[in-house]
Motif scaffolding. Structure first.
Motif, PDB file in Angstrom:
ATOM      1  N   LEU A   1       0.917  -1.222   0.077  1.00 35.27           N
ATOM      2  CA  LEU A   1      -0.062  -0.105  -0.077  1.00 35.27           C
ATOM      3  C   LEU A   1       0.816   1.328  -0.081  1.00 35.27           C
ATOM      4  CD1 LEU A   1      -2.827   1.175   0.065  1.00 35.27           C
ATOM      5  CD2 LEU A   1      -2.720   1.028   2.710  1.00 35.27           C
ATOM      6  N   LYS A   2       1.944   1.462   0.900  1.00 36.94           N
ATOM      7  CA  LYS A   2       2.834   2.470   0.701  1.00 36.94           C
ATOM      8  C   LYS A   2       3.452   2.645  -0.700  1.00 36.94           C
ATOM      9  CE  LYS A   2       4.446   2.463   5.669  1.00 36.94           C
ATOM     10  NZ  LYS A   2       5.398   2.114   6.512  1.00 36.94           N
ATOM     11  N   ARG A   3       3.774   1.429  -1.229  1.00 37.79           N
ATOM     12  CA  ARG A   3       4.427   1.615  -2.543  1.00 37.79           C
ATOM     13  C   ARG A   3       3.687   2.223  -3.706  1.00 37.79           C
ATOM     14  NH1 ARG A   3       8.841  -2.188  -4.893  1.00 37.79           N
ATOM     15  NH2 ARG A   3       9.925  -1.327  -3.048  1.00 37.79           N
ATOM     16  N   ALA A   4       2.332   1.703  -3.459  1.00 37.85           N
ATOM     17  CA  ALA A   4       0.908   2.088  -4.205  1.00 37.85           C
ATOM     18  C   ALA A   4       0.805   3.613  -4.196  1.00 37.85           C
ATOM     19  CB  ALA A   4      -0.143   1.419  -4.081  1.00 37.85           C
ATOM     20  N   LEU A   5       0.770   3.893  -3.012  1.00 36.10           N
ATOM     21  CA  LEU A   5       0.625   5.407  -2.747  1.00 36.10           C
ATOM     22  C   LEU A   5       1.840   6.319  -3.369  1.00 36.10           C
ATOM     23  CD1 LEU A   5      -0.909   5.609   1.012  1.00 36.10           C
ATOM     24  CD2 LEU A   5      -2.192   5.805  -1.287  1.00 36.10           C
ATOM     25  N   LEU A   6       3.145   5.957  -3.191  1.00 37.02           N
ATOM     26  CA  LEU A   6       3.962   6.620  -3.562  1.00 37.02           C
ATOM     27  C   LEU A   6       4.020   6.661  -5.165  1.00 37.02           C
ATOM     28  CD1 LEU A   6       6.743   7.996  -3.055  1.00 37.02           C
ATOM     29  CD2 LEU A   6       7.852   5.782  -3.310  1.00 37.02           C
ATOM     30  N   THR A   7       3.745   5.818  -5.480  1.00 36.69           N
ATOM     31  CA  THR A   7       3.492   5.696  -7.143  1.00 36.69           C
ATOM     32  C   THR A   7       2.465   6.657  -7.667  1.00 36.69           C
ATOM     33  OG1 THR A   7       4.088   3.252  -7.195  1.00 36.69           O
ATOM     34  CG2 THR A   7       3.157   4.155  -9.168  1.00 36.69           C
ATOM     35  N   VAL A   8       1.555   6.595  -7.014  1.00 45.10           N
ATOM     36  CA  VAL A   8       0.313   7.521  -7.276  1.00 45.10           C
ATOM     37  C   VAL A   8       0.673   9.051  -7.168  1.00 45.10           C
ATOM     38  CG1 VAL A   8      -2.009   8.421  -6.391  1.00 45.10           C
ATOM     39  CG2 VAL A   8      -1.932   6.016  -6.735  1.00 45.10           C
ATOM     40  N   ALA A   9       1.368   9.131  -6.014  1.00 44.40           N
ATOM     41  CA  ALA A   9       2.086  10.491  -5.732  1.00 44.40           C
ATOM     42  C   ALA A   9       2.904  10.992  -6.913  1.00 44.40           C
ATOM     43  CB  ALA A   9       2.709  10.726  -4.606  1.00 44.40           C
ATOM     44  N   VAL A  10       3.699  10.092  -7.308  1.00 47.05           N
ATOM     45  CA  VAL A  10       4.884  10.465  -8.283  1.00 47.05           C
ATOM     46  C   VAL A  10       4.114  10.558  -9.649  1.00 47.05           C
ATOM     47  CG1 VAL A  10       6.705   9.652  -9.784  1.00 47.05           C
ATOM     48  CG2 VAL A  10       6.958   9.182  -7.371  1.00 47.05           C
ATOM     49  N   VAL A  11       2.977   9.934 -10.272  1.00 46.28           N
ATOM     50  CA  VAL A  11       2.270  10.184 -11.185  1.00 46.28           C
ATOM     51  C   VAL A  11       1.542  11.467 -11.126  1.00 46.28           C
ATOM     52  CG1 VAL A  11       0.408   9.168 -12.517  1.00 46.28           C
ATOM     53  CG2 VAL A  11       2.086   7.654 -11.912  1.00 46.28           C
ATOM     54  N   ALA A  12       0.886  11.765 -10.147  1.00 43.67           N
ATOM     55  CA  ALA A  12       0.195  13.160  -9.802  1.00 43.67           C
ATOM     56  C   ALA A  12       1.159  14.130  -9.972  1.00 43.67           C
ATOM     57  CB  ALA A  12      -0.451  13.006  -8.583  1.00 43.67           C
ATOM     58  N   LEU A  13       2.618  13.912  -9.365  1.00 41.56           N
ATOM     59  CA  LEU A  13       3.520  15.068  -9.781  1.00 41.56           C
ATOM     60  C   LEU A  13       3.782  15.143 -11.036  1.00 41.56           C
ATOM     61  CD1 LEU A  13       5.701  17.113  -8.190  1.00 41.56           C
ATOM     62  CD2 LEU A  13       7.252  15.033  -8.290  1.00 41.56           C
ATOM     63  N   ALA A  14       3.989  14.420 -11.926  1.00 41.32           N
ATOM     64  CA  ALA A  14       4.212  14.523 -13.225  1.00 41.32           C
ATOM     65  C   ALA A  14       3.324  14.958 -14.056  1.00 41.32           C
ATOM     66  CB  ALA A  14       4.807  12.835 -13.793  1.00 41.32           C
ATOM     67  N   ALA A  15       1.961  14.616 -13.757  1.00 40.95           N
ATOM     68  CA  ALA A  15       0.749  15.349 -14.538  1.00 40.95           C
ATOM     69  C   ALA A  15       0.747  16.693 -14.011  1.00 40.95           C
ATOM     70  CB  ALA A  15      -0.504  14.498 -13.795  1.00 40.95           C
ATOM     71  N   ALA A  16       1.040  16.998 -12.735  1.00 35.83           N
ATOM     72  CA  ALA A  16       1.008  18.357 -12.376  1.00 35.83           C
ATOM     73  C   ALA A  16       2.016  19.188 -13.006  1.00 35.83           C
ATOM     74  CB  ALA A  16       1.128  18.587 -10.835  1.00 35.83           C
ATOM     75  N   ALA A  17       3.253  18.645 -13.131  1.00 34.86           N
ATOM     76  CA  ALA A  17       4.503  19.316 -13.922  1.00 34.86           C
ATOM     77  C   ALA A  17       4.116  19.486 -15.500  1.00 34.86           C
ATOM     78  CB  ALA A  17       5.542  18.506 -13.556  1.00 34.86           C
ATOM     79  N   THR A  18       3.456  18.299 -15.982  1.00 32.61           N
ATOM     80  CA  THR A  18       3.038  18.602 -17.530  1.00 32.61           C
ATOM     81  C   THR A  18       1.861  19.802 -17.461  1.00 32.61           C
ATOM     82  OG1 THR A  18       3.391  16.294 -17.687  1.00 32.61           O
ATOM     83  CG2 THR A  18       2.019  17.469 -19.374  1.00 32.61           C
ATOM     84  N   VAL A  19       1.032  19.755 -16.874  1.00 30.09           N
ATOM     85  CA  VAL A  19       0.134  20.820 -16.759  1.00 30.09           C
ATOM     86  C   VAL A  19       0.607  22.408 -16.646  1.00 30.09           C
ATOM     87  CG1 VAL A  19      -1.926  21.783 -15.837  1.00 30.09           C
ATOM     88  CG2 VAL A  19      -2.054  19.401 -16.363  1.00 30.09           C
ATOM     89  N   GLY A  20       1.547  22.175 -15.493  1.00 29.38           N
ATOM     90  CA  GLY A  20       2.282  23.598 -15.373  1.00 29.38           C
ATOM     91  C   GLY A  20       3.235  23.920 -16.308  1.00 29.38           C
ATOM     92  N   THR A  21       3.762  23.167 -16.996  1.00 28.20           N
ATOM     93  CA  THR A  21       4.810  23.628 -17.964  1.00 28.20           C
ATOM     94  C   THR A  21       4.012  23.814 -19.149  1.00 28.20           C
ATOM     95  OG1 THR A  21       6.294  21.914 -17.200  1.00 28.20           O
ATOM     96  CG2 THR A  21       6.575  22.942 -19.552  1.00 28.20           C
ATOM     97  N   ALA A  22       2.764  23.444 -19.680  1.00 28.24           N
ATOM     98  CA  ALA A  22       1.932  23.724 -20.773  1.00 28.24           C
ATOM     99  C   ALA A  22       1.481  25.125 -20.389  1.00 28.24           C
ATOM    100  CB  ALA A  22       0.813  22.634 -20.778  1.00 28.24           C
ATOM    101  N   ARG A  23       1.033  25.454 -19.170  1.00 33.80           N
ATOM    102  CA  ARG A  23       0.398  26.904 -18.929  1.00 33.80           C
ATOM    103  C   ARG A  23       1.532  27.652 -19.036  1.00 33.80           C
ATOM    104  NH1 ARG A  23      -4.776  26.911 -16.371  1.00 33.80           N
ATOM    105  NH2 ARG A  23      -5.552  24.553 -16.104  1.00 33.80           N
ATOM    106  N   ILE A  24       2.485  27.570 -18.556  1.00 32.55           N
ATOM    107  CA  ILE A  24       3.918  28.521 -18.619  1.00 32.55           C
ATOM    108  C   ILE A  24       4.167  28.687 -20.198  1.00 32.55           C
ATOM    109  CG2 ILE A  24       6.241  28.820 -18.132  1.00 32.55           C
ATOM    110  CD1 ILE A  24       5.914  27.423 -15.502  1.00 32.55           C
ATOM    111  N   TRP A  25       4.230  27.718 -20.731  1.00 27.60           N
ATOM    112  CA  TRP A  25       4.445  27.690 -22.289  1.00 27.60           C
ATOM    113  C   TRP A  25       3.516  28.737 -23.042  1.00 27.60           C
ATOM    114  CZ3 TRP A  25       8.063  27.258 -25.850  1.00 27.60           C
ATOM    115  CH2 TRP A  25       7.935  27.129 -26.941  1.00 27.60           C
ATOM    116  N   THR A  26       2.217  28.475 -22.846  1.00 23.46           N
ATOM    117  CA  THR A  26       1.141  29.309 -23.373  1.00 23.46           C
ATOM    118  C   THR A  26       1.286  30.715 -22.706  1.00 23.46           C
ATOM    119  OG1 THR A  26      -0.465  28.518 -21.889  1.00 23.46           O
ATOM    120  CG2 THR A  26      -0.263  27.475 -24.092  1.00 23.46           C
ATOM    121  N   ALA A  27       1.715  31.054 -21.543  1.00 20.02           N
ATOM    122  CA  ALA A  27       1.568  32.206 -20.981  1.00 20.02           C
ATOM    123  C   ALA A  27       3.093  33.119 -21.518  1.00 20.02           C
ATOM    124  CB  ALA A  27       1.926  32.279 -19.273  1.00 20.02           C
TER     125      ALA A  27
END
Length: 92
Positions: A5-31
């Protein structure tokens, strides 16, 4: 909490971080005046950021494992090096 369960939560957190970084980078790019991203741009950026996060994760895990298991210390302590230091060539 189980280890799985700890490993699954860590994986979910890393995937969420990557998704947030992708959206943030795209917003900065268009800004800053960049063209809007096509679906191919989104995919390329997601793969690039996800790959970078995964590579950093694996390399840091290897560094911590190497330190914990003492592999670095063993690399400096070769038996041949001890023999050569005790019996330098050219001495009787």
């Amino acid at each position: 909490m189980s280890r799985l369960l700890k490993r699954a939560l860590l994986t979910v957190a890393v995937v969420a971080l990557a998704a947030a970084a992708t959206v943030g980078t795209a917003r900065i790019w268009t800004a800053i005046g960049g063209a809007p991203l096509s679906i191919h741009g989104w995919i390329a950026m997601a793969v690039g950021i996800g790959g970078t996060v995964a590579l950093a994760w694996v390399l840091m895990a290897l560094a911590f494992r190497s330190d914990r298991d003492g592999w670095d210390a063993r690399a400096d302590r070769l038996p041949e090096a001890d023999d050569a230091a005790a019996n330098p060539p050219g001495l009787p």
